[in-house]
Structures are given as C-alpha cells and as structure tokens.
Write a protein that holds these residues in place. Structure first.
Motif, PDB file in Angstrom:
ATOM      1  N   ASP A  82       0.846  -1.314  -0.086  1.00  0.00           N
ATOM      2  CA  ASP A  82      -0.032   0.050  -0.036  1.00  0.00           C
ATOM      3  C   ASP A  82       0.965   1.208  -0.093  1.00  0.00           C
ATOM      4  OD1 ASP A  82      -2.278  -1.716  -0.131  1.00  0.00           O
ATOM      5  OD2 ASP A  82      -2.878  -1.217   2.008  1.00  0.00           O
ATOM      6  N   PHE A  83       0.266   2.339  -0.552  1.00  0.00           N
ATOM      7  CA  PHE A  83       0.943   3.654  -0.533  1.00  0.00           C
ATOM      8  C   PHE A  83       0.537   4.771   0.580  1.00  0.00           C
ATOM      9  CE2 PHE A  83       0.678   1.685  -4.811  1.00  0.00           C
ATOM     10  CZ  PHE A  83       1.988   1.518  -4.885  1.00  0.00           C
ATOM     11  N   ASP A  84       1.633   5.518   0.805  1.00  0.00           N
ATOM     12  CA  ASP A  84       0.993   6.583   1.673  1.00  0.00           C
ATOM     13  C   ASP A  84       0.628   7.721   0.895  1.00  0.00           C
ATOM     14  OD1 ASP A  84       2.138   5.920   4.115  1.00  0.00           O
ATOM     15  OD2 ASP A  84       4.017   5.879   3.766  1.00  0.00           O
ATOM     16  N   ILE A  85       1.177   7.771  -0.250  1.00  0.00           N
ATOM     17  CA  ILE A  85       0.928   9.154  -1.273  1.00  0.00           C
ATOM     18  C   ILE A  85       1.060   8.437  -2.646  1.00  0.00           C
ATOM     19  CG2 ILE A  85       1.729  11.351  -1.973  1.00  0.00           C
ATOM     20  CD1 ILE A  85       3.289  11.257   0.814  1.00  0.00           C
ATOM     21  N   VAL A  86      -0.182   8.776  -3.505  1.00  0.00           N
ATOM     22  CA  VAL A  86       0.019   8.581  -4.885  1.00  0.00           C
ATOM     23  C   VAL A  86      -0.376   9.903  -5.638  1.00  0.00           C
ATOM     24  CG1 VAL A  86      -1.263   7.776  -6.654  1.00  0.00           C
ATOM     25  CG2 VAL A  86      -0.799   6.189  -4.699  1.00  0.00           C
ATOM     26  N   ALA A  87       0.645  10.575  -6.396  1.00  0.00           N
ATOM     27  CA  ALA A  87       0.466  11.729  -7.181  1.00  0.00           C
ATOM     28  C   ALA A  87       0.030  11.537  -8.519  1.00  0.00           C
ATOM     29  CB  ALA A  87       1.627  12.559  -6.943  1.00  0.00           C
ATOM     30  N   LEU A  88      -0.649  12.553  -9.082  1.00  0.00           N
ATOM     31  CA  LEU A  88      -1.023  12.439 -10.311  1.00  0.00           C
ATOM     32  C   LEU A  88      -0.729  13.651 -11.179  1.00  0.00           C
ATOM     33  CD1 LEU A  88      -2.841  11.342 -12.646  1.00  0.00           C
ATOM     34  CD2 LEU A  88      -4.776  12.252 -11.494  1.00  0.00           C
ATOM     35  N   GLY A  89      -0.048  13.777 -12.430  1.00  0.00           N
ATOM     36  CA  GLY A  89       0.127  14.925 -13.074  1.00  0.00           C
ATOM     37  C   GLY A  89       1.164  14.835 -13.992  1.00  0.00           C
ATOM     38  N   GLU A  90       1.999  15.552 -14.567  1.00  0.00           N
ATOM     39  CA  GLU A  90       2.873  15.876 -15.616  1.00  0.00           C
ATOM     40  C   GLU A  90       4.353  15.835 -15.252  1.00  0.00           C
ATOM     41  OE1 GLU A  90       2.591  18.952 -18.861  1.00  0.00           O
ATOM     42  OE2 GLU A  90       3.462  17.240 -20.246  1.00  0.00           O
ATOM     43  N   PRO A  91       5.094  14.963 -15.662  1.00  0.00           N
ATOM     44  CA  PRO A  91       6.602  15.269 -15.406  1.00  0.00           C
ATOM     45  C   PRO A  91       7.220  16.130 -16.481  1.00  0.00           C
ATOM     46  CG  PRO A  91       6.377  12.820 -16.393  1.00  0.00           C
ATOM     47  CD  PRO A  91       4.996  13.783 -16.255  1.00  0.00           C
ATOM     48  N   LEU A  92       8.165  16.735 -16.332  1.00  0.00           N
ATOM     49  CA  LEU A  92       8.718  17.493 -17.309  1.00  0.00           C
ATOM     50  C   LEU A  92      10.287  17.710 -17.337  1.00  0.00           C
ATOM     51  CD1 LEU A  92       6.990  21.200 -17.396  1.00  0.00           C
ATOM     52  CD2 LEU A  92       6.584  19.003 -18.890  1.00  0.00           C
ATOM     53  N   VAL A  93      11.019  17.161 -18.336  1.00  0.00           N
ATOM     54  CA  VAL A  93      12.406  17.073 -18.334  1.00  0.00           C
ATOM     55  C   VAL A  93      12.931  18.745 -18.082  1.00  0.00           C
ATOM     56  CG1 VAL A  93      14.325  16.837 -19.587  1.00  0.00           C
ATOM     57  CG2 VAL A  93      12.977  15.231 -19.713  1.00  0.00           C
ATOM     58  N   GLU A  94      13.907  18.955 -17.346  1.00  0.00           N
ATOM     59  CA  GLU A  94      14.163  20.275 -16.788  1.00  0.00           C
ATOM     60  C   GLU A  94      15.617  20.865 -17.539  1.00  0.00           C
ATOM     61  OE1 GLU A  94      13.845  22.048 -12.562  1.00  0.00           O
ATOM     62  OE2 GLU A  94      15.771  21.344 -12.791  1.00  0.00           O
ATOM     63  N   LEU A  95      15.733  21.988 -18.094  1.00  0.00           N
ATOM     64  CA  LEU A  95      16.923  22.433 -18.480  1.00  0.00           C
ATOM     65  C   LEU A  95      17.007  23.903 -17.785  1.00  0.00           C
ATOM     66  CD1 LEU A  95      16.766  21.569 -22.370  1.00  0.00           C
ATOM     67  CD2 LEU A  95      18.296  20.562 -20.528  1.00  0.00           C
ATOM     68  N   ASN A  96      18.052  23.778 -16.916  1.00  0.00           N
ATOM     69  CA  ASN A  96      18.171  25.023 -15.937  1.00  0.00           C
ATOM     70  C   ASN A  96      19.243  25.676 -16.179  1.00  0.00           C
ATOM     71  OD1 ASN A  96      18.212  26.483 -13.369  1.00  0.00           O
ATOM     72  ND2 ASN A  96      16.986  24.630 -12.429  1.00  0.00           N
ATOM     73  N   GLN A  97      19.092  27.028 -16.465  1.00  0.00           N
ATOM     74  CA  GLN A  97      20.156  27.869 -16.497  1.00  0.00           C
ATOM     75  C   GLN A  97      21.206  28.140 -15.339  1.00  0.00           C
ATOM     76  OE1 GLN A  97      19.073  31.835 -17.388  1.00  0.00           O
ATOM     77  NE2 GLN A  97      20.984  32.483 -18.758  1.00  0.00           N
ATOM     78  N   THR A  98      22.377  27.697 -15.464  1.00  0.00           N
ATOM     79  CA  THR A  98      23.017  27.665 -14.122  1.00  0.00           C
ATOM     80  C   THR A  98      23.949  29.095 -13.795  1.00  0.00           C
ATOM     81  OG1 THR A  98      24.737  26.389 -15.201  1.00  0.00           O
ATOM     82  CG2 THR A  98      23.041  25.318 -13.649  1.00  0.00           C
ATOM     83  N   HIS A  99      24.083  29.771 -14.764  1.00  0.00           N
ATOM     84  CA  HIS A  99      24.881  30.865 -14.858  1.00  0.00           C
ATOM     85  C   HIS A  99      24.157  31.996 -15.443  1.00  0.00           C
ATOM     86  CE1 HIS A  99      28.345  28.961 -13.416  1.00  0.00           C
ATOM     87  NE2 HIS A  99      28.265  28.146 -14.336  1.00  0.00           N
ATOM     88  N   LYS A 100      23.728  33.139 -14.805  1.00  0.00           N
ATOM     89  CA  LYS A 100      22.694  33.982 -15.255  1.00  0.00           C
ATOM     90  C   LYS A 100      23.066  34.627 -16.518  1.00  0.00           C
ATOM     91  CE  LYS A 100      20.384  36.372 -11.261  1.00  0.00           C
ATOM     92  NZ  LYS A 100      21.068  35.972 -10.031  1.00  0.00           N
ATOM     93  N   ASP A 101      24.287  34.904 -17.015  1.00  0.00           N
ATOM     94  CA  ASP A 101      24.661  35.473 -18.252  1.00  0.00           C
ATOM     95  C   ASP A 101      25.016  34.637 -19.270  1.00  0.00           C
ATOM     96  OD1 ASP A 101      23.930  38.068 -17.010  1.00  0.00           O
ATOM     97  OD2 ASP A 101      25.825  37.924 -16.048  1.00  0.00           O
ATOM     98  N   GLN A 102      25.090  33.390 -19.061  1.00  0.00           N
ATOM     99  CA  GLN A 102      25.529  32.403 -19.934  1.00  0.00           C
ATOM    100  C   GLN A 102      24.324  31.413 -20.460  1.00  0.00           C
ATOM    101  OE1 GLN A 102      28.967  30.147 -18.600  1.00  0.00           O
ATOM    102  NE2 GLN A 102      29.820  32.160 -17.700  1.00  0.00           N
TER     103      GLN A 102
END
Ligand code: KDG
Length: 308
Positions: free
Chosen positions: A1-21
């Motif tokens: 059994d589960f404590d928590i089941v979530a439902l929704g959309e996963p998205l691959v993330e591309l995260n800018q790690t340096h503000k100016d680059q």
C-alpha cells in the motif's frame, strides 16, 4: 500500500546555471513528480500516475522514479506523443519557466488512464492546478481520480500551483474552486491566490477559501513569511526558515511532499508544517527541482540547528 499517490505531468528540466551564459543543466521537474520524490526522500511509500513518451526522456523518468523508490506500475508509455520539457531561466525577479509541452503524453491522459487500482491503495492522492491545466482530458482525469480516492477512503491533497500560461484565469479560478471544495487538504500560495482573488491579505484570502466551500485543512503559503494553518477552527501561523536561496524551483512541491510524508508518519499539522518549511528551504540551496530535494537526515539536522 501507498502513503501518497500523485497524479500529473513530469517535465524534463533544462536549468540555466549562470545568469549571463546560455548553459543549461539537465534535470527533472514537473510539480507532482517533484512532490512525490520529495515525499519518498522523507521515507513515505509513494506511487506516481502519469503518461510519458516512448522516448529517451520518458525512460529517464522511469529510471528516476525507480531509483527513488516511487512505484511506476500506473505510469503509461505513449508511442505517439513526447515527454514534456521546460527551461528555467534566472533573472533579478527570480526564476522564469519556458515550456515545450503542448501535446505531451501526459496531456493526453484520460480517466481511462487510471488503471491498476493504485489510487485505491493510497492514504493520500496528491494533485495540483498544473495537473488540471495541461488539458481538459487531464482535468477530467484529476476529477475522476478524486472521486476514486474518496470512494476508497483516501484523502485528497491539492496544491494550487497556478500557471497562467497554461489556462485563462477565469477557468483556473472556476476549476480550482471546484477542486478545492473536494480536497481534504488545500495548499494554496499567497501569490496564486492574489491572482485568483485580487487581494493580498492572508486573512481575507482564507475567508475567500472558506466562503468558497473548502471544508478541509488549508495551509496558506506566504513564502518568506512562512505559512498559516487553518484547520476549520483555528488559524495558526508557522514561521519560515531563512536561507540564501540559489534556485527556488520546486520548493513548493518539496513542501507538499514533505508535509504529506510527515502527516503519514503521525505528526500534528504544526509539526508537519514546520518540518515541510525546513525541507522546502533546503531544496532551494541547489539548482533544479529534484536534485537538491533533501533527505530526512538533512532536514532533522537543520531543525536541530535552528532549535525549531
Ligand atoms: O513547481 C516547480 C514546477 O513548476 C516545475 O518543476 C515545472 O511542473 C512544472 C510546471 O508545470 O511549471
């Protein structure tokens, strides 16, 4: 059994790690996926319900959930649609998202996607405004899931997560109100509520939520000012933890997942919110939604340090 089941959309993330680059670090996002991974890292037994593309990103997500101990027996793989993607950019006003998600596999979910009896085995079903905003069939799927959860005796948790690029504000308000009435736990942020109600006063916002028919517990998130728990009788403020945030992406999801995990482990609302505040603060110390999600040991350490 589960404590928590979530439902929704996963998205691959591309995260800018340096503000100016123009350099982006690949990671993972999607609010409800973030929440369920956060919950699993706090020791909760979790499952995720979604639909991913039959592509490299869908496979990476399945590997990620499996590695995090999140059950994937209710995840569908779609041969004709892609896994969604988003970019995070950082500027003087915090982070901003750009999406490439229209027509994604998750947006093609229908109530028939809810197979396997996963919801029926849960204590909490967790959904969000984003789960309902991505398409009308996904919205129908969320309401069908809520009905099934209640029929099986599970509780429903709802994060407002308002994204006005995904739906018009009038529809968002109407649908979120309907869902908020059905939720046993409603987790709105003050920012989201301000867009929906036009007022920026926490007490009046809680009144609006109650007058709108929300009958469960409400935890209104005030960002750096902490949160207010409204259990239907009392309103209790809980202070936030101060940190020097690097990237707040996914902090609200970490709050939701950690709060649910601690409730399943028997905490009072106040203790669970205090814990979730600390977990959410720690999740802002690194880039990305999933990577910096803390584990239980780190959160306890932090709570001990602050004497909270
Ligand atoms: O809360 C963080 C999420 O917003 C992020 O991971 C991307 O799910 C996402 C969305 O739809 O904005």
């Amino acid at each position: 059994d589960f404590d928590i089941v979530a439902l929704g959309e996963p998205l691959v993330e591309l995260n800018q790690t340096h503000k100016d680059q123009l350099q982006y670090l690949q990671g993972f996002g999607g609010d409800t996926s973030n929440a369920v991974i956060a919950a699993a890292r706090q020791g909760a037994r979790c499952a995720y319900l979604t639909r991913v593309g039959n592509d490299a990103f869908g496979k990476q997500f399945l590997d990620l959930w499996n590695a995090e101990g999140v059950d994937t027996s209710g995840v569908q793989v779609d041969d004709d649609a892609h896994t969604g993607l988003y970019f995070v950019q950082h500027g003087p006003d915090g982070h901003a998202f750009s999406y490439l998600r229209r027509g994604s596999a998750a947006s093609l979910m229908t109530p028939a996607s809810l197979q396997g009896g996963v919801i029926e085995r849960a204590r909490f079903l967790h959904v969000s405004g984003i789960s309902m905003a991505i398409s009308t069939s996904a919205c129908d799927t969320v309401f069908a899931a809520i009905e099934r959860a209640h029929a099986a005796g599970a509780q429903v948790s709802l994060d407002s997560n308002l994204r006005l690029r995904l739906w018009p504000v009038d529809r968002a308000r109407a649908v979120l109100r309907e869902a908020m009435r059905a939720a046993d736990l409603f987790l709105p942020s003050m920012d989201d509520m301000q867009h929906l109600t036009g007022n920026d006063d926490p007490e009046r916002t809680l009144d609006w939520i109650r007058d709108g028919g929300a009958a469960g517990v409400v935890v209104l998130k005030l960002g750096k000012d902490g949160s207010i728990i409204d259990d239907g009788r009392d309103r209790t403020p809980v202070a936030a933890l101060r940190v020097d945030a690097v990237d707040a992406t996914g902090a609200g999801d970490c709050f939701a997942g950690s709060l649910l995990a601690r409730r399943c482990q028997g905490d009072s609302w106040e203790d669970a919110v205090r814990y979730a505040n600390a977990a959410a603060a720690l999740s802002t110390l690194g880039y990305g939604a999933v990577n910096p999600l803390p584990r239980a040991e780190q959160v306890w350490e932090r709570l001990k340090d602050t004497g909270a």
